[in-house]
Design a protein around this motif. Structure first.
Motif, short mmCIF file in Angstrom:
data_model
loop_
_atom_site.label_atom_id
_atom_site.label_comp_id
_atom_site.label_asym_id
_atom_site.label_seq_id
_atom_site.Cartn_x
_atom_site.Cartn_y
_atom_site.Cartn_z
N ILE A 39 4.99 45.26 71.43
CA ILE A 39 6.35 44.96 71.84
C ILE A 39 7.13 44.48 70.62
O ILE A 39 6.59 43.76 69.78
CB ILE A 39 6.37 43.87 72.94
CG1 ILE A 39 5.66 44.37 74.20
CG2 ILE A 39 7.79 43.46 73.28
CD1 ILE A 39 5.48 43.31 75.27
N ALA A 40 8.39 44.88 70.50
CA ALA A 40 9.25 44.38 69.43
C ALA A 40 9.66 42.94 69.71
O ALA A 40 9.62 42.48 70.86
CB ALA A 40 10.48 45.27 69.31
N HIS A 41 10.09 42.24 68.65
CA HIS A 41 10.40 40.82 68.81
C HIS A 41 11.63 40.42 68.01
O HIS A 41 11.83 40.88 66.88
CB HIS A 41 9.22 39.96 68.35
CG HIS A 41 8.03 40.06 69.23
ND1 HIS A 41 7.82 39.21 70.30
CD2 HIS A 41 6.98 40.93 69.23
CE1 HIS A 41 6.69 39.54 70.91
NE2 HIS A 41 6.16 40.58 70.28
N VAL A 42 12.42 39.54 68.61
CA VAL A 42 13.44 38.78 67.90
C VAL A 42 13.03 37.32 68.05
O VAL A 42 12.96 36.80 69.16
CB VAL A 42 14.84 38.99 68.51
CG1 VAL A 42 15.85 38.04 67.87
CG2 VAL A 42 15.29 40.43 68.33
N PRO A 69 6.57 35.03 73.36
CA PRO A 69 5.86 34.65 72.13
C PRO A 69 5.61 35.85 71.24
O PRO A 69 5.46 36.98 71.72
CB PRO A 69 4.54 34.06 72.66
CG PRO A 69 4.79 33.75 74.10
CD PRO A 69 5.79 34.74 74.57
N PHE A 70 5.54 35.61 69.94
CA PHE A 70 5.27 36.65 68.95
C PHE A 70 3.88 36.38 68.36
O PHE A 70 3.75 35.61 67.42
CB PHE A 70 6.34 36.61 67.86
CG PHE A 70 6.33 37.79 66.91
CD1 PHE A 70 5.40 38.81 67.01
CD2 PHE A 70 7.28 37.87 65.90
CE1 PHE A 70 5.41 39.89 66.14
CE2 PHE A 70 7.30 38.93 65.01
CZ PHE A 70 6.37 39.93 65.13
N PRO A 71 2.85 37.01 68.90
CA PRO A 71 1.49 36.69 68.46
C PRO A 71 1.16 37.29 67.10
O PRO A 71 1.68 38.36 66.73
CB PRO A 71 0.61 37.31 69.55
CG PRO A 71 1.42 38.47 70.05
CD PRO A 71 2.86 38.02 69.98
N ALA A 72 0.29 36.62 66.37
CA ALA A 72 -0.24 37.18 65.13
C ALA A 72 -1.24 38.27 65.47
O ALA A 72 -1.86 38.26 66.54
CB ALA A 72 -0.90 36.09 64.30
N VAL A 73 -1.38 39.24 64.60
CA VAL A 73 -2.42 40.25 64.78
C VAL A 73 -3.76 39.63 64.40
O VAL A 73 -3.81 38.69 63.59
CB VAL A 73 -2.14 41.51 63.94
CG1 VAL A 73 -0.83 42.16 64.38
CG2 VAL A 73 -2.10 41.18 62.46
N PRO A 74 -4.87 40.10 64.95
CA PRO A 74 -6.18 39.56 64.58
C PRO A 74 -6.40 39.67 63.07
O PRO A 74 -5.85 40.56 62.41
CB PRO A 74 -7.16 40.44 65.35
CG PRO A 74 -6.37 40.93 66.52
CD PRO A 74 -4.97 41.12 66.01
N LEU A 81 10.43 43.30 84.59
CA LEU A 81 11.74 43.81 84.97
C LEU A 81 12.75 43.60 83.85
O LEU A 81 13.53 44.50 83.52
CB LEU A 81 12.21 43.11 86.24
CG LEU A 81 13.59 43.54 86.77
CD1 LEU A 81 13.60 45.02 87.11
CD2 LEU A 81 13.97 42.70 88.00
N ALA A 82 12.72 42.41 83.23
CA ALA A 82 13.64 42.13 82.12
C ALA A 82 13.39 43.06 80.95
O ALA A 82 14.33 43.53 80.30
CB ALA A 82 13.48 40.67 81.69
N ALA A 83 12.11 43.34 80.67
CA ALA A 83 11.76 44.24 79.57
C ALA A 83 12.32 45.62 79.78
O ALA A 83 12.90 46.24 78.87
CB ALA A 83 10.24 44.31 79.41
N ARG A 111 19.31 35.30 76.16
CA ARG A 111 18.27 35.81 75.28
C ARG A 111 17.67 37.05 75.93
O ARG A 111 17.17 37.00 77.06
CB ARG A 111 17.19 34.77 75.03
CG ARG A 111 17.70 33.49 74.39
CD ARG A 111 16.59 32.53 74.08
NE ARG A 111 15.77 33.01 72.98
CZ ARG A 111 16.03 32.77 71.69
NH1 ARG A 111 17.11 32.07 71.36
NH2 ARG A 111 15.25 33.22 70.74
N ALA A 112 17.72 38.18 75.23
CA ALA A 112 17.09 39.40 75.73
C ALA A 112 15.59 39.20 75.85
O ALA A 112 15.01 38.27 75.26
CB ALA A 112 17.38 40.56 74.79
N PHE A 113 14.95 40.04 76.62
CA PHE A 113 13.50 39.95 76.81
C PHE A 113 12.77 39.83 75.48
O PHE A 113 11.85 39.02 75.32
CB PHE A 113 13.01 41.18 77.58
CG PHE A 113 11.52 41.41 77.46
CD1 PHE A 113 10.63 40.68 78.23
CD2 PHE A 113 11.01 42.35 76.57
CE1 PHE A 113 9.26 40.87 78.12
CE2 PHE A 113 9.65 42.55 76.46
CZ PHE A 113 8.77 41.81 77.23
N PHE A 114 13.18 40.62 74.50
CA PHE A 114 12.48 40.67 73.22
C PHE A 114 12.62 39.37 72.43
O PHE A 114 11.86 39.12 71.49
CB PHE A 114 13.02 41.83 72.39
CG PHE A 114 12.92 43.16 73.08
CD1 PHE A 114 11.72 43.86 73.10
CD2 PHE A 114 14.01 43.71 73.74
CE1 PHE A 114 11.62 45.07 73.75
CE2 PHE A 114 13.92 44.92 74.38
CZ PHE A 114 12.71 45.61 74.40
#
Length: 457
Positions: A355-358, A403-408, A100-102, A396-399
């Motif tokens: 998903i974008a991240h801050v 967590p901001f995961p690393a790509v494989p 919902l926040a997203a 803090r916005a959803f973004f």
């Protein structure tokens, strides 16, 4: 044949740069100390600079190349809100309150951009013209219908579902197998928006520097030491807003982004009346391919701009232009005599979770991860990152709250991107093999658009 496809003045650069080219700003020396260093002069970086300077902070924006030379002035300029999160199922698996926040914050990005353009009087050619989503294969129509219902239910946008016959109201072509229209979306001139944001940031006191590639940052007491090719700057706060152009100056960030190239072409001005047949309501247009196709009229309504990722291994501009043109002519065969004036590409940043991240790491803030939907989103995230860094909000916005995961490992390499692109092409072939083969062979599609207007009348 190849020569006849190109205008004599053909340029391997964005059409957008004709009205608002990137800017060189390297005569002035870098400041010794500022409150905020912003790395990257795209929508996110400039929005952050504007917000910070508006509140009285001293700001230096640093870019490795010319100001506005990255993806922000190379995009398709399509503006939407939260549809990407819904249509890609990126939120699947998140708790209901996070979903919902997203969606709430995604919708807020669109409203934020509209308000910003109005408040700052930004010259960006914003047009709330809507977007048509077309079914690339017959079986895709049912999926699009479900997506449309979900999109309406979860974001509240106004939607109309169209059959293949009804689609002629929106696009003068039989290429699609029906689709749906979102009335609330729009388009703008991305290079003009970038230029307007540069001007607004400067007017509030921010200083912008081109050709100042950042080599690295180092925590220095309660601040940071930012090393660049043009010298060193000390800053209380640092923001990375480099998106698909992130380099080795931040190994941590580089491990979390996959840069993917997207390509576009622009036609010469169309004969009078032709645009009325091709895109009668001047909508933005996208399809349901895995390797997305996106097309639109130029803001002045005179040209077709057409984009996609046509082949994983092609890089030479004229060959790329021909591949895009072949797909464009499958949409609209009557464009065959119309020549190409521009061809270009730009990197978008994909993330592991789509998903974008801050997010902050070692005292450095990052606002990245447009995932191909960055005009409103990145402008909002730059503003929000500045607010967080300077203590101007407790929310803090959803973004900024996930967590901001690393790509494989290895997935952000050129070889992996090529393999992924090939896999997407295979899925498109499986969905509609006849169309993919015909496109590659350059076979013309029978034109039906000349009768579209008469049929409506």
């Amino acid at each position: 044949m190849i020569g006849s496809a190109f205008h004599p003045g053909f340029l391997a650069q964005p059409y957008w740069w004709e009205a608002a080219p990137p800017e060189t700003a390297r005569d002035e020396p870098l400041p010794k100390r500022v409150d905020l260093v912003v790395i990257g002069s795209g929508f996110a970086g400039l929005s952050a600079a504007l917000e910070a300077a508006r509140g009285g902070a001293s700001v230096a924006v640093l870019d490795a190349g010319p100001l506005g030379g990255g993806a922000s002035s190379r995009s398709g300029g399509m503006v939407s809100s939260g549809q990407k999160l819904v249509l890609t199922a990126a939120l699947k698996g998140l708790p209901a309150e996070k979903q919902l926040a997203a969606l709430e914050d995604s919708k807020a990005t669109f409203e934020f951009l509209k308000d910003l353009i109005t408040r700052e009087k930004l010259d960006a050619d914003l047009q709330l013209c809507g977007r048509f989503f077309g079914a690339f294969a017959p079986k895709h129509l049912e999926t699009l219908k479900r997506n449309a219902e979900t999109l309406h239910a979860r974001t509240g946008v106004t939607i109309r579902i169209l059959s293949r016959e009804e689609q002629h109201e929106e696009v003068g072509s039989d290429y699609f197998h029906g689709g749906f229209v979102v009335e609330d979306y729009g388009g703008l001139h991305p290079a003009k928006l970038n230029r307007a944001l540069r001007e607004a940031a400067r007017a509030t006191g921010a200083r912008l520097f081109s050709h100042a590639r950042v080599l690295g940052t180092l925590r220095d007491g309660d601040g940071h030491k930012v090393s660049t090719e043009r010298g060193e700057v000390r800053a209380q706060h640092v923001l990375y807003a480099t998106n698909g152009y992130t380099d080795t100056s931040s190994a941590w960030l580089q491990k979390r982004l996959v840069p993917v190239m997207s390509y576009q072409i622009a036609t010469e001005p169309l004969p009078p009346g032709m645009m009325d047949r091709l895109i009668p309501r001047l909508r933005m247009v996208t399809d349901s391919r895995k390797e997305l196709t996106y097309t639109r009229p130029s803001p002045d309504g005179t040209r077709i701009l057409f984009g996609c990722r046509p082949r994983a291994l092609q890089v030479e501009p004229q060959r790329l232009a021909l591949a895009l043109r072949a797909r464009m002519l499958r949409f609209w065969p009557e464009l065959s005599p119309i020549r190409i004036t521009h061809a270009w590409g730009g990197y978008v940043a994909m993330t592991a979770d789509r998903i974008a991240h801050v997010t902050e790491k070692n005292g450095v803030m990052h606002a990245v991860g447009c995932n191909g939907n960055g005009v409103a989103l990145m402008t909002f995230l730059g503003w929000h990152a500045a607010q967080l860094m300077l203590g101007r909000t407790n929310r803090r916005a959803f973004f900024a709250d996930i967590p901001f995961p690393a790509v494989p490992p290895l997935t952000n390499t050129a070889a992996f991107v090529q393999l992924a692109s090939a896999a997407y092409h295979l899925r498109d072939f499986t969905a509609n093999p006849g169309e993919v083969v015909a496109e590659r062979l350059g076979r013309p599609r029978r034109s039906t658009t000349t009768t579209t207007k008469e049929a409506r009348e």
